[in-house]
Every structure is written in C-alpha cells, then in structure tokens.
Design a protein around this motif. Structure first.
Motif, PDB file in Angstrom:
ATOM      1  N   LYS A 131     -15.256   8.190  -6.741  1.00  0.00           N
ATOM      2  CA  LYS A 131     -14.288   8.416  -7.816  1.00  0.00           C
ATOM      3  C   LYS A 131     -12.964   7.763  -7.436  1.00  0.00           C
ATOM      4  O   LYS A 131     -12.418   8.024  -6.357  1.00  0.00           O
ATOM      5  N   VAL A 132     -12.462   6.906  -8.340  1.00  0.00           N
ATOM      6  CA  VAL A 132     -11.184   6.231  -8.126  1.00  0.00           C
ATOM      7  C   VAL A 132     -10.390   6.204  -9.428  1.00  0.00           C
ATOM      8  O   VAL A 132     -10.941   6.351 -10.515  1.00  0.00           O
ATOM      9  N   ALA A 133      -9.081   6.014  -9.292  1.00  0.00           N
ATOM     10  CA  ALA A 133      -8.184   5.768 -10.425  1.00  0.00           C
ATOM     11  C   ALA A 133      -7.495   4.441 -10.146  1.00  0.00           C
ATOM     12  O   ALA A 133      -7.184   4.119  -8.993  1.00  0.00           O
ATOM     13  N   LEU A 134      -7.262   3.658 -11.198  1.00  0.00           N
ATOM     14  CA  LEU A 134      -6.686   2.319 -11.042  1.00  0.00           C
ATOM     15  C   LEU A 134      -5.448   2.157 -11.910  1.00  0.00           C
ATOM     16  O   LEU A 134      -5.422   2.630 -13.047  1.00  0.00           O
ATOM     17  N   THR A 135      -4.439   1.472 -11.370  1.00  0.00           N
ATOM     18  CA  THR A 135      -3.235   1.147 -12.129  1.00  0.00           C
ATOM     19  C   THR A 135      -2.837  -0.282 -11.804  1.00  0.00           C
ATOM     20  O   THR A 135      -2.837  -0.681 -10.642  1.00  0.00           O
ATOM     21  N   PHE A 136      -2.496  -1.051 -12.853  1.00  0.00           N
ATOM     22  CA  PHE A 136      -2.019  -2.416 -12.659  1.00  0.00           C
ATOM     23  C   PHE A 136      -0.590  -2.508 -13.154  1.00  0.00           C
ATOM     24  O   PHE A 136      -0.284  -2.138 -14.284  1.00  0.00           O
ATOM     25  N   THR A 137       0.307  -2.992 -12.296  1.00  0.00           N
ATOM     26  CA  THR A 137       1.709  -3.197 -12.661  1.00  0.00           C
ATOM     27  C   THR A 137       1.985  -4.688 -12.631  1.00  0.00           C
ATOM     28  O   THR A 137       1.951  -5.308 -11.559  1.00  0.00           O
ATOM     29  N   PRO A 138       2.228  -5.298 -13.815  1.00  0.00           N
ATOM     30  CA  PRO A 138       2.481  -6.740 -13.828  1.00  0.00           C
ATOM     31  C   PRO A 138       3.800  -7.082 -13.142  1.00  0.00           C
ATOM     32  O   PRO A 138       4.739  -6.284 -13.138  1.00  0.00           O
ATOM     33  N   VAL A 156      -8.380  -2.524 -16.574  1.00  0.00           N
ATOM     34  CA  VAL A 156      -7.126  -2.036 -15.985  1.00  0.00           C
ATOM     35  C   VAL A 156      -6.011  -3.055 -16.166  1.00  0.00           C
ATOM     36  O   VAL A 156      -4.851  -2.688 -16.379  1.00  0.00           O
ATOM     37  N   ILE A 157      -6.328  -4.343 -16.126  1.00  0.00           N
ATOM     38  CA  ILE A 157      -5.290  -5.359 -16.308  1.00  0.00           C
ATOM     39  C   ILE A 157      -4.824  -5.389 -17.759  1.00  0.00           C
ATOM     40  O   ILE A 157      -3.642  -5.533 -18.037  1.00  0.00           O
ATOM     41  N   MET A 216      -4.847 -14.956 -15.664  1.00  0.00           N
ATOM     42  CA  MET A 216      -4.713 -13.582 -15.250  1.00  0.00           C
ATOM     43  C   MET A 216      -3.279 -13.340 -14.802  1.00  0.00           C
ATOM     44  O   MET A 216      -2.718 -14.129 -14.064  1.00  0.00           O
ATOM     45  N   PRO A 217      -2.692 -12.234 -15.228  1.00  0.00           N
ATOM     46  CA  PRO A 217      -1.325 -11.959 -14.817  1.00  0.00           C
ATOM     47  C   PRO A 217      -1.222 -11.634 -13.330  1.00  0.00           C
ATOM     48  O   PRO A 217      -2.175 -11.193 -12.723  1.00  0.00           O
ATOM     49  N   ARG A 218      -0.038 -11.871 -12.816  1.00  0.00           N
ATOM     50  CA  ARG A 218       0.252 -11.522 -11.423  1.00  0.00           C
ATOM     51  C   ARG A 218       0.822 -10.114 -11.389  1.00  0.00           C
ATOM     52  O   ARG A 218       1.467  -9.684 -12.326  1.00  0.00           O
ATOM     53  N   GLY A 219       0.588  -9.411 -10.294  1.00  0.00           N
ATOM     54  CA  GLY A 219       1.143  -8.078 -10.171  1.00  0.00           C
ATOM     55  C   GLY A 219       0.518  -7.312  -9.026  1.00  0.00           C
ATOM     56  O   GLY A 219      -0.034  -7.887  -8.094  1.00  0.00           O
ATOM     57  N   THR A 220       0.598  -5.980  -9.131  1.00  0.00           N
ATOM     58  CA  THR A 220       0.104  -5.094  -8.088  1.00  0.00           C
ATOM     59  C   THR A 220      -0.975  -4.182  -8.644  1.00  0.00           C
ATOM     60  O   THR A 220      -0.785  -3.551  -9.680  1.00  0.00           O
TER      61      THR A 220
END
Length: 148
Positions: A117-124, A93-94, A1-5
């Motif tokens: 209700k949520v929104a998700l963002t993954f930044t590597p 999301v990832i 799995m990548p690392r990130g936020t």
C-alpha cells in the motif's frame, strides 16, 4: 512529461510469503525510479504484514512513467530474498497531482504474492518566467548606449 518531485509514502504490505522457518521475515522495500533508488528500513520480525509509514522523494525530469517497488526479505547469512515486486504507472499521479492510499498487487514469477500500500503525490517544478523591465536590466544594450 513535466519536471518535478514525486513523493512516495510507503505505508504497509500484507500477505507476504513467510518463508523463514525459525523466525518471522524481516521485510524491506527497494523503490526505484530510473537511476534513483531508495531503501526502506528493515521491519525486523514483522512477518507477512509489515508497516513502514515512510516517505521517499524522487526527482522527475524525463519521460519515465513508472515506479518499481521490490519487497525484499533481509537474510543475515545468505543473499536477501525477493518476495515480490510491482511496477506502478505514474501517468495518473502526474496528471491529477496525487493518488490516495492504494494497494498494488505484488508478483513473483508471474504469481500473486501479496500487496503493498502506497500513496503518491507529484509536485511540478515551478517555472518562473522573468519579466524584463527596462529598470531591471543590468548591463544590457540600453544601459551601454546611455554611456555614449
């Protein structure tokens, strides 16, 4: 799995069970990813359809693939009540980088009890590959060899 936020935007909930007899419920959310935990603000008197519009950040650095959201009801004179929870898988999301606003079903005692209700963002995390130029070397073998 990548690392990130992982950025989680907690937008709202609807259909929560209003079990307070004298007033509307005061819901808040506990967001958990592995050992990291965040709490939203308490929406005092919001009742069964609270709005948060709050953003939370989690550091992703291992193989955990889920985010847990637990909706709680703030009680002043007794323990806070669990109104329902959802486990959100993070694979999409990832892989995609983001998941737009989406509603997830809340469950308590294996029964449907509303939606969140949520929104998700993954930044590597950026991996900077250092290029080794002879001119950039400091204290390396080549410099030491020139001194002899």
């Amino acid at each position: 799995m990548p690392r990130g936020t992982l950025e989680v935007v907690l937008i709202s909930a609807k259909g929560l069970e209003d079990n307070d007899f004298l007033s509307s419920i005061d819901p808040y959310v506990i967001l958990t990813y592995r050992a990291q935990e965040h709490k939203s603000t308490v929406q005092e008197g919001a009742g069964s359809n609270p709005q948060w519009n709050e953003t939370f950040l989690f550091t992703v650095s291992d193989t955990a693939y889920e985010l847990n959201l637990k909706i709680m009801e703030k009680d002043n004179y007794s323990a806070d009540d669990n109104l329902g929870e959802v486990i959100i898988p993070l694979e999409t999301v990832i892989q995609e980088g983001s998941v737009p606003e989406n509603s997830y079903k809340l469950v308590k005692d294996e029964k449907y009890c509303g939606e969140v209700k949520v929104a998700l963002t993954f930044t590597p995390e950026r991996n900077y590959e250092r290029s080794y130029n002879q001119e950039e070397e400091t204290g390396g073998w080549k410099q030491s060899a020139r001194d002899f």
